[in-house]
Design a protein around this motif. Structure first.
Motif, mmCIF file in Angstrom:
data_model
loop_
_atom_site.group_PDB
_atom_site.id
_atom_site.type_symbol
_atom_site.label_atom_id
_atom_site.label_comp_id
_atom_site.label_asym_id
_atom_site.label_seq_id
_atom_site.Cartn_x
_atom_site.Cartn_y
_atom_site.Cartn_z
ATOM 1 N N PRO A 33 3.160 -24.416 85.321
ATOM 2 C CA PRO A 33 4.630 -24.511 85.392
ATOM 3 C C PRO A 33 5.217 -24.829 84.022
ATOM 4 C CG PRO A 33 3.602 -26.451 86.363
ATOM 5 C CD PRO A 33 2.500 -25.447 86.122
ATOM 6 N N VAL A 34 6.353 -24.253 83.689
ATOM 7 C CA VAL A 34 7.012 -24.446 82.394
ATOM 8 C C VAL A 34 7.632 -25.847 82.350
ATOM 9 C CG1 VAL A 34 8.805 -23.608 80.844
ATOM 10 C CG2 VAL A 34 7.465 -21.989 82.224
ATOM 11 N N VAL A 35 7.294 -26.609 81.254
ATOM 12 C CA VAL A 35 7.821 -27.964 81.073
ATOM 13 C C VAL A 35 8.919 -27.897 80.023
ATOM 14 C CG1 VAL A 35 7.303 -30.338 80.453
ATOM 15 C CG2 VAL A 35 5.587 -28.950 81.650
ATOM 16 N N THR A 36 10.096 -28.314 80.373
ATOM 17 C CA THR A 36 11.221 -28.275 79.452
ATOM 18 C C THR A 36 11.141 -29.416 78.441
ATOM 19 O OG1 THR A 36 12.607 -29.631 80.885
ATOM 20 C CG2 THR A 36 12.653 -27.238 81.244
ATOM 21 N N ALA A 37 11.950 -29.291 77.361
ATOM 22 C CA ALA A 37 11.984 -30.337 76.339
ATOM 23 C C ALA A 37 12.512 -31.645 76.900
ATOM 24 C CB ALA A 37 12.843 -29.875 75.157
ATOM 25 N N GLU A 38 13.472 -31.556 77.809
ATOM 26 C CA GLU A 38 14.014 -32.773 78.422
ATOM 27 C C GLU A 38 12.961 -33.487 79.252
ATOM 28 O OE1 GLU A 38 16.800 -35.688 79.218
ATOM 29 O OE2 GLU A 38 16.857 -34.011 77.797
ATOM 30 N N GLN A 39 12.108 -32.732 79.943
ATOM 31 C CA GLN A 39 11.040 -33.347 80.722
ATOM 32 C C GLN A 39 9.994 -33.998 79.817
ATOM 33 O OE1 GLN A 39 9.810 -29.977 83.049
ATOM 34 N NE2 GLN A 39 11.121 -30.523 84.801
ATOM 35 N N ARG A 40 9.708 -33.351 78.683
ATOM 36 C CA ARG A 40 8.746 -33.963 77.751
ATOM 37 C C ARG A 40 9.286 -35.263 77.184
ATOM 38 N NH1 ARG A 40 7.836 -28.533 76.123
ATOM 39 N NH2 ARG A 40 9.274 -28.787 74.362
ATOM 40 N N ARG A 41 10.596 -35.302 76.899
ATOM 41 C CA ARG A 41 11.176 -36.532 76.364
ATOM 42 C C ARG A 41 11.137 -37.659 77.377
ATOM 43 N NH1 ARG A 41 14.944 -32.951 73.844
ATOM 44 N NH2 ARG A 41 16.396 -33.184 75.592
ATOM 45 N N ARG A 42 11.228 -37.333 78.651
ATOM 46 C CA ARG A 42 11.255 -38.358 79.679
ATOM 47 C C ARG A 42 9.872 -38.678 80.232
ATOM 48 N NH1 ARG A 42 16.474 -36.589 83.425
ATOM 49 N NH2 ARG A 42 18.084 -36.856 81.794
ATOM 50 N N SER A 43 8.843 -38.069 79.706
ATOM 51 C CA SER A 43 7.505 -38.304 80.241
ATOM 52 C C SER A 43 7.052 -39.730 79.928
ATOM 53 C CB SER A 43 6.521 -37.314 79.641
ATOM 54 O OG SER A 43 6.418 -37.497 78.256
ATOM 55 N N PRO A 44 6.294 -40.348 80.811
ATOM 56 C CA PRO A 44 5.819 -41.731 80.567
ATOM 57 C C PRO A 44 4.976 -41.838 79.303
ATOM 58 C CG PRO A 44 5.520 -41.102 82.868
ATOM 59 C CD PRO A 44 5.911 -39.852 82.142
ATOM 60 N N GLN A 45 4.142 -40.823 79.020
ATOM 61 C CA GLN A 45 3.309 -40.891 77.825
ATOM 62 C C GLN A 45 4.155 -40.937 76.561
ATOM 63 O OE1 GLN A 45 3.123 -38.643 80.178
ATOM 64 N NE2 GLN A 45 1.104 -38.842 81.187
ATOM 65 N N ARG A 46 5.211 -40.135 76.528
ATOM 66 C CA ARG A 46 6.056 -40.127 75.340
ATOM 67 C C ARG A 46 6.795 -41.447 75.190
ATOM 68 N NH1 ARG A 46 8.131 -36.501 71.808
ATOM 69 N NH2 ARG A 46 10.175 -36.976 70.917
ATOM 70 N N ARG A 47 7.279 -42.004 76.281
ATOM 71 C CA ARG A 47 7.968 -43.288 76.194
ATOM 72 C C ARG A 47 7.042 -44.383 75.699
ATOM 73 N NH1 ARG A 47 10.406 -41.668 81.209
ATOM 74 N NH2 ARG A 47 8.927 -43.013 82.333
ATOM 75 N N ARG A 48 5.810 -44.382 76.178
ATOM 76 C CA ARG A 48 4.856 -45.391 75.698
ATOM 77 C C ARG A 48 4.561 -45.207 74.216
ATOM 78 N NH1 ARG A 48 2.389 -44.509 80.846
ATOM 79 N NH2 ARG A 48 0.970 -42.970 79.921
ATOM 80 N N ARG A 49 4.456 -43.963 73.771
ATOM 81 C CA ARG A 49 4.194 -43.706 72.352
ATOM 82 C C ARG A 49 5.371 -44.139 71.487
ATOM 83 N NH1 ARG A 49 2.909 -38.965 72.922
ATOM 84 N NH2 ARG A 49 4.799 -37.853 72.267
ATOM 85 N N VAL A 50 6.587 -43.882 71.956
ATOM 86 C CA VAL A 50 7.770 -44.294 71.202
ATOM 87 C C VAL A 50 7.850 -45.807 71.104
ATOM 88 C CG1 VAL A 50 10.300 -44.334 71.232
ATOM 89 C CG2 VAL A 50 9.078 -42.193 71.702
ATOM 90 N N ARG A 51 7.580 -46.499 72.213
ATOM 91 C CA ARG A 51 7.592 -47.967 72.173
ATOM 92 C C ARG A 51 6.511 -48.505 71.241
ATOM 93 N NH1 ARG A 51 8.616 -47.542 77.891
ATOM 94 N NH2 ARG A 51 6.370 -47.797 78.275
ATOM 95 N N ARG A 52 5.327 -47.903 71.252
ATOM 96 C CA ARG A 52 4.253 -48.354 70.372
ATOM 97 C C ARG A 52 4.622 -48.145 68.901
ATOM 98 N NH1 ARG A 52 0.730 -45.385 72.303
ATOM 99 N NH2 ARG A 52 0.670 -43.739 70.714
ATOM 100 N N ASP A 53 5.209 -47.005 68.575
ATOM 101 C CA ASP A 53 5.619 -46.747 67.192
ATOM 102 C C ASP A 53 6.731 -47.705 66.764
ATOM 103 O OD1 ASP A 53 3.777 -44.722 67.156
ATOM 104 O OD2 ASP A 53 5.247 -43.109 67.478
ATOM 105 N N ALA A 54 7.656 -48.007 67.697
ATOM 106 C CA ALA A 54 8.735 -48.929 67.352
ATOM 107 C C ALA A 54 8.208 -50.333 67.093
ATOM 108 C CB ALA A 54 9.775 -48.943 68.480
ATOM 109 N N MET A 55 7.257 -50.770 67.895
ATOM 110 C CA MET A 55 6.670 -52.090 67.687
ATOM 111 C C MET A 55 5.910 -52.157 66.367
ATOM 112 S SD MET A 55 7.696 -53.950 70.156
ATOM 113 C CE MET A 55 6.626 -55.359 69.866
ATOM 114 N N LEU A 56 5.198 -51.078 66.029
ATOM 115 C CA LEU A 56 4.484 -51.040 64.750
ATOM 116 C C LEU A 56 5.455 -51.076 63.588
ATOM 117 C CD1 LEU A 56 1.870 -50.716 63.136
ATOM 118 C CD2 LEU A 56 2.094 -48.235 63.433
#
Length: 338
Positions: A33-56
């Protein structure tokens, strides 16, 4: 090769025909199934990566940010707060007086002279050091003999402490035994009393400070000139540009970001000069060589008038902010015009 059995429209009913099917098509997995850019931004993995980068990021900038906050911004804000109080370092609590310190400072006749001295001292030292640095840097970039020795000698004054520079120029300005006496005697004139008369004291500290900063500006300009694109100079030389014309229409415009940087840092540094004034003139005679930075020291640690000292420091801060803002806007207009 795999085959598939299909009904051919051109054959009789019930007849079949075998057609070969490519192996890649036969083994191709079902499409995802085609995953849109909005879905990738809202994915749990991406949110965890963004939080980890922000903490670093926060962990890396925290030491420097806290140091700037504690040693730069907090003292500035505390100084602004003290400018509204009357305090002498002895009273248990400062007394709130509102704008009284500013009013008494602005109505003081000596404050106008101190402000004028600050502007003259800062403006002359910055303009002369940049003009001399551009000239000396251009000469050193032409590969004249002993360029390395010239660079060392040019940068050496910048490495000396301000107290050493002030002491050196006290001997040079000595009207009886200094270099100034010999130079004026060659012209048949008497050397002025540089540091003990109100007519010359401001120029004495201006010359000494400009000499100290000239080496730093020269090395910066020399390095910047070496990094300029050589193909532009070759094209200009083919068009007949040389000498002053080449320097005016090529070198100066290309060095505008460097001169912009040097002008801002030069004004801020000159407005805060203290050691050369302390060694050479002690702000005198009277207030003839006193600047705002020296006035802050005198009011705070000689007369113990903390409110007036804080008001003078706040006015100096406002002046530097306004000058910096004007220079930034002028630099932006120059870049947009170019």
């Amino acid at each position: 090769m795999p085959v598939t059995i299909t009904q051919d429209p051109g054959t009789a009913p019930g007849a079949v025909s075998a057609k070969p099917v490519p192996a890649a098509a036969a083994t191709r997995p079902p499409s995802r199934p085609v995953v849109t850019a909005e879905q990738r931004r809202r994915s749990p993995q991406r949110r965890r990566r963004v939080r980890r980068d922000a903490m670093l990021f926060l962990a890396l900038i925290a030491p420097n940010f806290l140091a700037i906050l504690v040693f730069s911004y907090y003292p500035a804000l505390y100084n602004i707060g003290l400018s509204f109080f009357d305090w002498d370092f002895v009273a248990p609590r400062p007394e709130f007086v509102g704008l009284e310190n500013y009013l008494s400072l602005l109505t003081d006749p000596s404050f106008g002279e101190v402000l004028r001295n600050t502007l003259v001292f800062s403006g002359v030292s910055v303009v002369v050091s940049i003009a001399g640095g551009l000239l000396l840097g251009s000469l050193m970039a032409t590969k004249v003999p002993l360029t390395g020795f010239a660079q060392t000698m040019a940068f050496a004054p910048h490495m000396l402490p301000g107290a050493a520079v002030g002491t050196l120029w006290l001997f040079m300005f000595d009207p009886n035994y200094g270099l100034s006496r010999w130079l004026f005697s060659q012209l048949g004139l008497a050397s002025p009393d540089w540091t003990t008369t109100s007519d010359w004291s401001l120029w004495a500290i201006t010359i000494a400070y400009t000499w100290q900063r000239l080496g730093f500006v020269t090395v910066i300009c020399y390095t910047a000139i070496l990094d300029l694109p050589k193909d532009l100079y070759e094209a200009a030389a083919l068009d007949g540009a040389h000498g002053w014309s080449l320097f005016r229409h090529m070198t100066l415009p290309l060095l505008s970001p460097i001169t912009f940087f040097l002008s801002i840092t030069g004004i801020i540094s000159a407005a805060q000069a203290f050691d050369i004034i302390s060694i050479m003139t002690n702000g005198g005679p009277g207030t003839s060589s006193s600047t705002l930075s020296w006035m802050v020291y005198e009011e705070a640690f000689k007369t113990f008038d903390i409110g007036t000292a804080s008001s003078a420091a706040t006015i100096l801060l406002i002046i530097l902010l306004v000058i910096t803002w004007i220079q930034v806007r002028a630099g932006e207009r120059t870049v947009n015009y170019a």
